[in-house]
Design a protein around this motif. Sequence first.
Motif, PDB file in Angstrom:
ATOM      1  N   ARG A 178       0.835  -1.208   0.000  1.00  0.00           N
ATOM      2  CA  ARG A 178       0.000   0.000   0.000  1.00  0.00           C
ATOM      3  C   ARG A 178       0.868   1.255   0.000  1.00  0.00           C
ATOM      4  NH1 ARG A 178      -3.468  -3.330   3.570  1.00  0.00           N
ATOM      5  NH2 ARG A 178      -2.226  -2.580   5.315  1.00  0.00           N
ATOM      6  N   GLN A 179       1.950   1.226   0.769  1.00  0.00           N
ATOM      7  CA  GLN A 179       2.825   2.412   0.810  1.00  0.00           C
ATOM      8  C   GLN A 179       3.391   2.715  -0.581  1.00  0.00           C
ATOM      9  OE1 GLN A 179       3.288   4.568   3.210  1.00  0.00           O
ATOM     10  NE2 GLN A 179       2.099   3.482   4.758  1.00  0.00           N
ATOM     11  N   ALA A 180       3.669   1.667  -1.347  1.00  0.00           N
ATOM     12  CA  ALA A 180       4.162   1.895  -2.715  1.00  0.00           C
ATOM     13  C   ALA A 180       3.091   2.594  -3.548  1.00  0.00           C
ATOM     14  CB  ALA A 180       4.571   0.577  -3.359  1.00  0.00           C
ATOM     15  N   ALA A 183       2.803   6.180  -2.473  1.00  0.00           N
ATOM     16  CA  ALA A 183       3.981   6.980  -2.867  1.00  0.00           C
ATOM     17  C   ALA A 183       3.820   7.560  -4.271  1.00  0.00           C
ATOM     18  CB  ALA A 183       5.246   6.133  -2.802  1.00  0.00           C
ATOM     19  N   ASP A 184       2.917   6.990  -5.045  1.00  0.00           N
ATOM     20  CA  ASP A 184       2.639   7.518  -6.378  1.00  0.00           C
ATOM     21  C   ASP A 184       1.742   8.741  -6.195  1.00  0.00           C
ATOM     22  OD1 ASP A 184       1.652   8.052  -8.959  1.00  0.00           O
ATOM     23  OD2 ASP A 184       1.696   5.923  -9.513  1.00  0.00           O
ATOM     24  N   ASP A 200       2.051   3.474 -11.643  1.00  0.00           N
ATOM     25  CA  ASP A 200       3.409   3.127 -11.209  1.00  0.00           C
ATOM     26  C   ASP A 200       3.388   2.546  -9.798  1.00  0.00           C
ATOM     27  OD1 ASP A 200       4.300   4.080 -13.605  1.00  0.00           O
ATOM     28  OD2 ASP A 200       5.133   5.944 -12.810  1.00  0.00           O
ATOM     29  N   GLY A 201       2.580   3.137  -8.945  1.00  0.00           N
ATOM     30  CA  GLY A 201       2.478   2.633  -7.570  1.00  0.00           C
ATOM     31  C   GLY A 201       1.876   1.244  -7.535  1.00  0.00           C
ATOM     32  N   ALA A 204       4.416  -1.251  -8.731  1.00  0.00           N
ATOM     33  CA  ALA A 204       5.431  -1.513  -7.701  1.00  0.00           C
ATOM     34  C   ALA A 204       4.876  -2.447  -6.628  1.00  0.00           C
ATOM     35  CB  ALA A 204       5.904  -0.206  -7.078  1.00  0.00           C
ATOM     36  N   THR A 207       4.841  -5.914  -7.984  1.00  0.00           N
ATOM     37  CA  THR A 207       6.210  -6.424  -8.018  1.00  0.00           C
ATOM     38  C   THR A 207       6.566  -7.059  -6.676  1.00  0.00           C
ATOM     39  OG1 THR A 207       6.864  -4.726  -9.590  1.00  0.00           O
ATOM     40  CG2 THR A 207       8.611  -5.705  -8.295  1.00  0.00           C
ATOM     41  N   MET A 208       6.260  -6.310  -5.625  1.00  0.00           N
ATOM     42  CA  MET A 208       6.509  -6.777  -4.266  1.00  0.00           C
ATOM     43  C   MET A 208       5.721  -8.052  -3.975  1.00  0.00           C
ATOM     44  SD  MET A 208       6.103  -3.863  -1.411  1.00  0.00           S
ATOM     45  CE  MET A 208       6.981  -2.566  -2.244  1.00  0.00           C
ATOM     46  N   LEU A 249       9.554  -9.395 -13.042  1.00  0.00           N
ATOM     47  CA  LEU A 249       8.772  -8.645 -12.055  1.00  0.00           C
ATOM     48  C   LEU A 249       8.154  -7.392 -12.684  1.00  0.00           C
ATOM     49  CD1 LEU A 249      11.104  -9.018  -8.945  1.00  0.00           C
ATOM     50  CD2 LEU A 249       8.877 -10.125  -9.313  1.00  0.00           C
ATOM     51  N   ARG A 250       8.944  -6.716 -13.511  1.00  0.00           N
ATOM     52  CA  ARG A 250       8.403  -5.508 -14.161  1.00  0.00           C
ATOM     53  C   ARG A 250       7.229  -5.870 -15.073  1.00  0.00           C
ATOM     54  NH1 ARG A 250      14.214  -2.866 -15.973  1.00  0.00           N
ATOM     55  NH2 ARG A 250      14.987  -2.573 -13.853  1.00  0.00           N
TER      56      ARG A 250
ATOM     57  N   ALA B 176      11.865  -4.655  -6.344  1.00  0.00           N
ATOM     58  CA  ALA B 176      10.571  -4.185  -5.846  1.00  0.00           C
ATOM     59  C   ALA B 176      10.748  -2.873  -5.072  1.00  0.00           C
ATOM     60  CB  ALA B 176       9.926  -5.252  -4.973  1.00  0.00           C
ATOM     61  N   GLN B 179      11.390  -0.116  -7.525  1.00  0.00           N
ATOM     62  CA  GLN B 179      10.156   0.259  -8.228  1.00  0.00           C
ATOM     63  C   GLN B 179       9.302   1.186  -7.367  1.00  0.00           C
ATOM     64  OE1 GLN B 179       9.310  -0.216 -11.355  1.00  0.00           O
ATOM     65  NE2 GLN B 179      11.052  -1.508 -11.884  1.00  0.00           N
ATOM     66  N   ALA B 180       9.318   0.976  -6.059  1.00  0.00           N
ATOM     67  CA  ALA B 180       8.565   1.873  -5.171  1.00  0.00           C
ATOM     68  C   ALA B 180       9.147   3.275  -5.232  1.00  0.00           C
ATOM     69  CB  ALA B 180       8.575   1.335  -3.742  1.00  0.00           C
ATOM     70  N   ALA B 183       8.238   4.868  -8.508  1.00  0.00           N
ATOM     71  CA  ALA B 183       6.808   5.197  -8.591  1.00  0.00           C
ATOM     72  C   ALA B 183       6.509   6.580  -8.020  1.00  0.00           C
ATOM     73  CB  ALA B 183       5.974   4.144  -7.859  1.00  0.00           C
ATOM     74  N   ASP B 200       8.487   9.785  -0.267  1.00  0.00           N
ATOM     75  CA  ASP B 200       7.441   8.764  -0.120  1.00  0.00           C
ATOM     76  C   ASP B 200       7.900   7.432  -0.713  1.00  0.00           C
ATOM     77  OD1 ASP B 200       5.884  10.663   1.066  1.00  0.00           O
ATOM     78  OD2 ASP B 200       4.554  10.962  -0.647  1.00  0.00           O
ATOM     79  N   GLY B 201       8.548   7.505  -1.865  1.00  0.00           N
ATOM     80  CA  GLY B 201       9.052   6.287  -2.502  1.00  0.00           C
ATOM     81  C   GLY B 201      10.127   5.623  -1.661  1.00  0.00           C
ATOM     82  N   ALA B 204       8.553   3.945   1.294  1.00  0.00           N
ATOM     83  CA  ALA B 204       7.889   2.694   0.903  1.00  0.00           C
ATOM     84  C   ALA B 204       8.918   1.583   0.703  1.00  0.00           C
ATOM     85  CB  ALA B 204       7.059   2.898  -0.361  1.00  0.00           C
ATOM     86  N   MET B 208       9.281  -2.015   2.898  1.00  0.00           N
ATOM     87  CA  MET B 208       9.406  -3.351   2.344  1.00  0.00           C
ATOM     88  C   MET B 208      10.666  -4.051   2.839  1.00  0.00           C
ATOM     89  SD  MET B 208       9.464  -4.486  -1.488  1.00  0.00           S
ATOM     90  CE  MET B 208       9.307  -6.213  -1.764  1.00  0.00           C
TER      91      MET B 208
END
Lengths: 360, 360
Positions: A178-180, A183-184, A200-201, A204, A207-208, A249-250, B176, B179-180, B183, B200-201, B204, B208
């Motif tokens: 959620r934080q990812a 962060a967007d 993007d968020g 990410a 991906t995680m 992952l991407r 991952a 990517q955060a 993002a 923020d990124g 995040a 993780m």
Amino acid sequence: MSSIYIQPDFTTEGGATLHDVPIAYRTWGHLNAAGTNAVLVGHALTGDADLGAWWQDLIGPGQALDPEQDFVICANVPGSPYGSVSPVTTNPSTGAPYGADFPAFTIRDTVALHRHLLDALGVRRVRCAIGGSMGGMQVLEWAFERTDAGAPLVERLVPIAVGGRHTPWQIGWSEAQRQAIYADSKWRSGAYPPEDPPTDGLAAARTMAMVSYRSHTSFQRRFGRQRQSENGMPKNGTADAPFAVQSYLRYHGQKLVDRFDARCYVQLTQQMDTHDVSRNRGAYPDVLQQIEQPALVVGIDSDVLYPLAEQDELAAHLPNADLQVLASPHGHDAFLIEQEALNALIVQWKNAHVASATAR
Amino acid sequence: MSSIYIQPDFTTEGGATLHDVPIAYRTWGHLNAAGTNAVLVGHALTGDADLGAWWQDLIGPGQALDPEQDFVICANVPGSPYGSVSPVTTNPSTGAPYGADFPAFTIRDTVALHRHLLDALGVRRVRCAIGGSMGGMQVLEWAFERTDAGAPLVERLVPIAVGGRHTPWQIGWSEAQRQAIYADSKWRSGAYPPEDPPTDGLAAARTMAMVSYRSHTSFQRRFGRQRQSENGMPKNGTADAPFAVQSYLRYHGQKLVDRFDARCYVQLTQQMDTHDVSRNRGAYPDVLQQIEQPALVVGIDSDVLYPLAEQDELAAHLPNADLQVLASPHGHDAFLIEQEALNALIVQWKNAHVASATAR
């Protein structure tokens, strides 16, 4: 068959009331006249009601889900973007999508809402509830549903790769994802316009999640240190000569963006975090003791996210449970990958159970 | 003593040449006249040269790092924001911070750069190289450094919670996290102004990472399903009644933002991804066989990120290695948490090794 049932009114545990609530669902086979041959299947976080697309080896004559015997029902979860009520469906009070105003749903709310669907379909008893991960959380909540006569609605339970409550380990993974998304900057506290979502968020976060669904061994076997290009050296910047695992992952991050919504993702991870069969019911072990139905608890030996300790715990406390371990290098995702082995476990247990029930 | 050494010129494996390259370092104790009593310590991803702050139980008379006997050196890694050359230090060619132009560094580059520091300090032999996680990667690269006479520069090795190459599991976690950061629209491909970084990124990403550093068991024992507020129900939105584990992760995300830089974080995770002792040296098992120094390989039984299988592999291939398992529920972070036990393991091994070396 793909259908939508509209529940006129529904009030969540948190006290929010919704009207004209759609539930998207699919069924296989036919309900018998007594309404007693239903089998419920719960889908996972980014899944949908079309279990033929993700559990194809489990459905068919003689399989775990047998449309010749069972009336198989899979309903989409509220909060998911696949047809049931969610941030992307229309709020009849405003005529616009719920968006950031969509209320919190618990796993218990999902089961309560789907119960209305069963009633509407004429289901009087459920032979079995089956599901992995989020679907397994629903299975454990279905255990507490009763018929009008006070009997357990669901006769048998198959929770897979799940525990009786979301642990801080799983909540931590959810929170990081959620934080990812937060962060967007396009997240805008969830109030983003449909045409400009925080892709993007969300990518990410996915991906995680994809890491959490697999294992050290499965990644090692599949990717090693292979790179996408010939050049073994990283260049300055971020995109050159990625490792094969990075590309994988991407790709999966981008792929989810095309088929999912960030608010739905946040909603469903929060819904999973509410999972706790003991909430308002008593002490955790005591509540598990109340689940008297025969249960097949399935764990995966390489599951990092919902480790075997959680299924051990379930099986130790459920008074009528068998534990089966799916041996796989693939981690949590094994319940979607090792379908043949999973199907065999369930069929064997179902046959043994039906045999012993007949012998009684 | 905290100091900066300036290396006039340095060329990376990738071919980038830098000038006036700062290396921040600290030392404890005194170098003997022969220059043969150095002990090297490598720090982890977000660590710095001040090991007294993060390995306080390992340093002192009679401990693993003994300033009365050893000349203990800990140098900050290039790419880290704690004084050595990095995206936040000044590029003498432009007078401005390197920023997005900072070149890629490998673990091997770090060791090559730090080798210049050792030469400048008059170090002729190193008694032992010790480090956990990223620091352990450096330990394994130090194994290949030679004196002018062609002898191994480093006599003993203590790699902790690490393997001989970054596996796709660890690369996946790194990716991952990156990517955060990407993002966050403030990332701007790494070309953000210092006053407006992608906090923020980065937070995040740290959230993780904090999950990966711990374990299911440690989170369960510490947090359970405790919430920060009395209200057991999630409310609509994201910030109400967070679980204790959520608050913990958010806190640590924010805390890192106050002391780290997003470009440095990306640089160092990419640097860790380059870790592979076999690159350009031969087949992986053969290259491990070439590391003939006595080695104490330490693994942590609950390590999710660098699981025990990797230390088993190292110990199986290094011809002169002992494997010790640190029993701890704390996961990867145990090498920073279980300091007393770790210190005891190292002291015991050191004493046994010195005794056997004397007996020879």
